[in-house]
Design a protein around this motif. Structure first.
Motif, PDB file in Angstrom:
ATOM      1  N   GLY A   1       0.590  -1.221   0.058  1.00 35.66           N
ATOM      2  CA  GLY A   1       0.007   0.051   0.038  1.00 35.66           C
ATOM      3  C   GLY A   1       0.652   1.118  -0.106  1.00 35.66           C
ATOM      4  N   ALA A   2       1.995   1.013  -0.183  1.00 35.24           N
ATOM      5  CA  ALA A   2       3.115   2.373  -0.518  1.00 35.24           C
ATOM      6  C   ALA A   2       3.198   2.815  -1.750  1.00 35.24           C
ATOM      7  CB  ALA A   2       4.359   2.103   0.304  1.00 35.24           C
ATOM      8  N   GLU A   3       3.333   4.059  -2.083  1.00 37.78           N
ATOM      9  CA  GLU A   3       3.583   4.364  -3.425  1.00 37.78           C
ATOM     10  C   GLU A   3       5.057   4.219  -3.501  1.00 37.78           C
ATOM     11  OE1 GLU A   3       4.119   5.776  -7.109  1.00 37.78           O
ATOM     12  OE2 GLU A   3       5.031   7.064  -5.717  1.00 37.78           O
ATOM     13  N   PRO A   4       5.617   3.646  -4.458  1.00 37.22           N
ATOM     14  CA  PRO A   4       7.042   3.489  -4.815  1.00 37.22           C
ATOM     15  C   PRO A   4       7.804   4.847  -4.896  1.00 37.22           C
ATOM     16  CG  PRO A   4       6.061   1.725  -5.903  1.00 37.22           C
ATOM     17  CD  PRO A   4       4.971   2.628  -5.491  1.00 37.22           C
ATOM     18  N   THR A   5       7.462   5.552  -5.671  1.00 35.82           N
ATOM     19  CA  THR A   5       8.131   6.748  -6.094  1.00 35.82           C
ATOM     20  C   THR A   5       8.198   7.684  -4.806  1.00 35.82           C
ATOM     21  OG1 THR A   5       7.563   7.110  -8.345  1.00 35.82           O
ATOM     22  CG2 THR A   5       8.108   8.944  -7.456  1.00 35.82           C
ATOM     23  N   GLU A   6       7.200   7.953  -3.974  1.00 38.53           N
ATOM     24  CA  GLU A   6       7.164   8.599  -2.738  1.00 38.53           C
ATOM     25  C   GLU A   6       7.988   8.049  -1.550  1.00 38.53           C
ATOM     26  OE1 GLU A   6       3.069   9.065  -1.742  1.00 38.53           O
ATOM     27  OE2 GLU A   6       2.469  10.252  -3.004  1.00 38.53           O
ATOM     28  N   ALA A   7       7.920   6.780  -1.674  1.00 38.60           N
ATOM     29  CA  ALA A   7       8.897   5.728  -0.730  1.00 38.60           C
ATOM     30  C   ALA A   7      10.275   6.069  -1.212  1.00 38.60           C
ATOM     31  CB  ALA A   7       8.615   4.506  -0.517  1.00 38.60           C
ATOM     32  N   MET A   8      10.718   6.055  -2.237  1.00 41.26           N
ATOM     33  CA  MET A   8      12.318   6.563  -2.626  1.00 41.26           C
ATOM     34  C   MET A   8      12.464   7.976  -2.564  1.00 41.26           C
ATOM     35  SD  MET A   8      12.889   3.964  -5.896  1.00 41.26           S
ATOM     36  CE  MET A   8      11.448   4.569  -6.930  1.00 41.26           C
ATOM     37  N   GLU A   9      11.741   8.806  -2.686  1.00 39.69           N
ATOM     38  CA  GLU A   9      11.986  10.375  -3.056  1.00 39.69           C
ATOM     39  C   GLU A   9      12.989  10.805  -2.084  1.00 39.69           C
ATOM     40  OE1 GLU A   9      12.830  13.647  -4.962  1.00 39.69           O
ATOM     41  OE2 GLU A   9      11.474  12.169  -5.564  1.00 39.69           O
ATOM     42  N   PRO A  10      12.628  10.494  -0.549  1.00 39.57           N
ATOM     43  CA  PRO A  10      13.626  10.953   0.720  1.00 39.57           C
ATOM     44  C   PRO A  10      14.951  10.698   0.567  1.00 39.57           C
ATOM     45  CG  PRO A  10      11.366  10.006   1.332  1.00 39.57           C
ATOM     46  CD  PRO A  10      11.663   9.602   0.109  1.00 39.57           C
ATOM     47  N   PHE A  11      15.162   9.560  -0.253  1.00 40.46           N
ATOM     48  CA  PHE A  11      16.636   9.173  -0.235  1.00 40.46           C
ATOM     49  C   PHE A  11      17.288   9.534  -1.621  1.00 40.46           C
ATOM     50  CE2 PHE A  11      13.688   6.397   2.079  1.00 40.46           C
ATOM     51  CZ  PHE A  11      14.434   6.399   3.496  1.00 40.46           C
ATOM     52  N   VAL A  12      16.650  10.232  -2.341  1.00 41.18           N
ATOM     53  CA  VAL A  12      17.354  10.646  -3.778  1.00 41.18           C
ATOM     54  C   VAL A  12      18.616  11.652  -3.249  1.00 41.18           C
ATOM     55  CG1 VAL A  12      17.009  11.807  -5.850  1.00 41.18           C
ATOM     56  CG2 VAL A  12      15.228  10.189  -5.131  1.00 41.18           C
ATOM     57  N   ALA A  13      18.420  12.493  -2.714  1.00 40.85           N
ATOM     58  CA  ALA A  13      19.215  13.558  -2.527  1.00 40.85           C
ATOM     59  C   ALA A  13      20.771  12.781  -1.803  1.00 40.85           C
ATOM     60  CB  ALA A  13      18.983  14.672  -1.713  1.00 40.85           C
ATOM     61  N   ALA A  14      20.625  12.018  -0.769  1.00 40.79           N
ATOM     62  CA  ALA A  14      21.499  11.521  -0.231  1.00 40.79           C
ATOM     63  C   ALA A  14      22.341  10.537  -0.934  1.00 40.79           C
ATOM     64  CB  ALA A  14      21.263  10.811   1.093  1.00 40.79           C
ATOM     65  N   LEU A  15      21.767   9.610  -1.676  1.00 39.17           N
ATOM     66  CA  LEU A  15      22.366   8.714  -2.483  1.00 39.17           C
ATOM     67  C   LEU A  15      23.010   9.343  -3.743  1.00 39.17           C
ATOM     68  CD1 LEU A  15      19.760   5.832  -2.277  1.00 39.17           C
ATOM     69  CD2 LEU A  15      22.280   5.679  -1.613  1.00 39.17           C
ATOM     70  N   ASP A  16      22.323  10.348  -4.502  1.00 39.09           N
ATOM     71  CA  ASP A  16      22.736  11.037  -5.802  1.00 39.09           C
ATOM     72  C   ASP A  16      24.000  11.865  -5.299  1.00 39.09           C
ATOM     73  OD1 ASP A  16      20.774  10.011  -6.987  1.00 39.09           O
ATOM     74  OD2 ASP A  16      19.894  11.813  -7.493  1.00 39.09           O
ATOM     75  N   GLY A  17      23.891  12.205  -3.981  1.00 38.52           N
ATOM     76  CA  GLY A  17      24.969  13.178  -3.283  1.00 38.52           C
ATOM     77  C   GLY A  17      26.379  12.095  -3.395  1.00 38.52           C
ATOM     78  N   PHE A  18      26.265  11.066  -2.655  1.00 42.60           N
ATOM     79  CA  PHE A  18      27.088  10.018  -2.641  1.00 42.60           C
ATOM     80  C   PHE A  18      27.754   9.767  -3.893  1.00 42.60           C
ATOM     81  CE2 PHE A  18      28.488   5.708  -2.869  1.00 42.60           C
ATOM     82  CZ  PHE A  18      29.395   5.525  -1.809  1.00 42.60           C
ATOM     83  N   HIS A  19      27.057   9.413  -4.907  1.00 48.71           N
ATOM     84  CA  HIS A  19      27.522   9.128  -6.192  1.00 48.71           C
ATOM     85  C   HIS A  19      28.271  10.131  -6.923  1.00 48.71           C
ATOM     86  CE1 HIS A  19      26.067   5.002  -5.749  1.00 48.71           C
ATOM     87  NE2 HIS A  19      24.800   5.370  -5.685  1.00 48.71           N
TER      88      HIS A  19
END
Length: 252
Positions: free
Chosen positions: A98-116
């Motif tokens: 019952g979770a929307e995948p994009t919404e679940a991923m969004e909070p982690f985009v900045a940190a992971l993109d920053g690392f890469h």
């Protein structure tokens, strides 16, 4: 994100924590998810893993451009495909609960993109070391967390942390490069140390910014870690990193 098994009988897994299965770890998802805070923590965890797998797919496809031979290029393409399949499993599970995948991923985009962005490899060998060493640090962390999850979620998390074949491939290529030119070892050892520092820093940032995850880790949700256990956990992760470095023929 990938959990990798080191050749030559050297395990990448952190030293074993307690084998006692109690509380949430002894429950299935249907029972454990009755706690809304636990459910929120799992959605965060699966969201972070899903974006990690999607980013790994993108990065491996990009790294394939640096491959020196067609055989190497094809090998990385195969691994990238495996990462995307892992992403699909996590995406489908998020939808199922019952979770929307994009919404679940969004909070982690900045940190992971920053690392890469901060750890973009400059050549083929640095890319291999990053995939083998850098991603495995995160995978060790997730595997530690998995021990405290309900049985259904734990099974999924461990499945998507399976080695995609990059471990043996990376070790073979890196060791061959060092044998051919021992000076390469010093440069790659420094690179791996940087990866270790950046990976731990970003992991701590993600946990600190997500209340449900941080509460799970320090003991507020079911069988989470207490603060002393958090320290022991990072000691195990550091030990596993040292073993991976040795497998590559590098000094930790």
């Amino acid at each position: 994100m990938r959990f990798m098994t080191t050749p030559d009988n050297t395990s990448d897994a952190p030293a074993e924590a307690s084998d006692t299965v109690t509380g949430v770890a002894a429950q299935d998802w249907a029972r454990a998810s009755a706690d809304p805070q636990y459910r929120a923590a799992v959605v965060d965890l699966l969201g972070a893993l899903a974006y990690g797998e999607l980013a790994a797919f993108e990065r491996l496809a990009e790294d394939a451009k640096l491959a020196p031979t067609l055989t190497d290029k094809a090998e990385l393409a195969k691994m990238a495909s495996a990462e995307f399949h892992h992403y699909e499993k996590l995406r489908d599970r998020l939808t199922e609960i019952g979770a929307e995948p994009t919404e679940a991923m969004e909070p982690f985009v900045a940190a992971l993109d920053g690392f890469h962005k901060q750890t973009a490899p400059s050549d083929w060998l640095e890319g291999l070391v990053k995939a083998y060493v850098g991603d495995s640090i995160a995978s060790d962390f997730y595997r530690e967390v998995a021990a405290r999850l309900d049985s259904d979620t734990r099974e999924l998390v461990l499945a998507v942390l399976d080695d995609t074949g990059h471990a043996g491939f990376a070790v073979e290529k890196v060791r061959a490069a060092i044998d051919a030119d021992p000076r390469v070892g010093g440069r790659l050892a420094l690179w791996a140390r940087r990866l270790m520092g950046e990976a731990l820093s970003q992991s701590q940032r993600v946990v600190a910014e997500r209340d449900a995850l941080s509460t799970m880790l320090v003991g507020g949700v079911a069988d989470g870690f207490d603060l002393a256990e958090v320290g022991r956990m990072f000691s195990r992760i550091t030990e596993a990193h040292t073993k991976r470095m040795a497998a590559l023929g590098l000094a930790a």
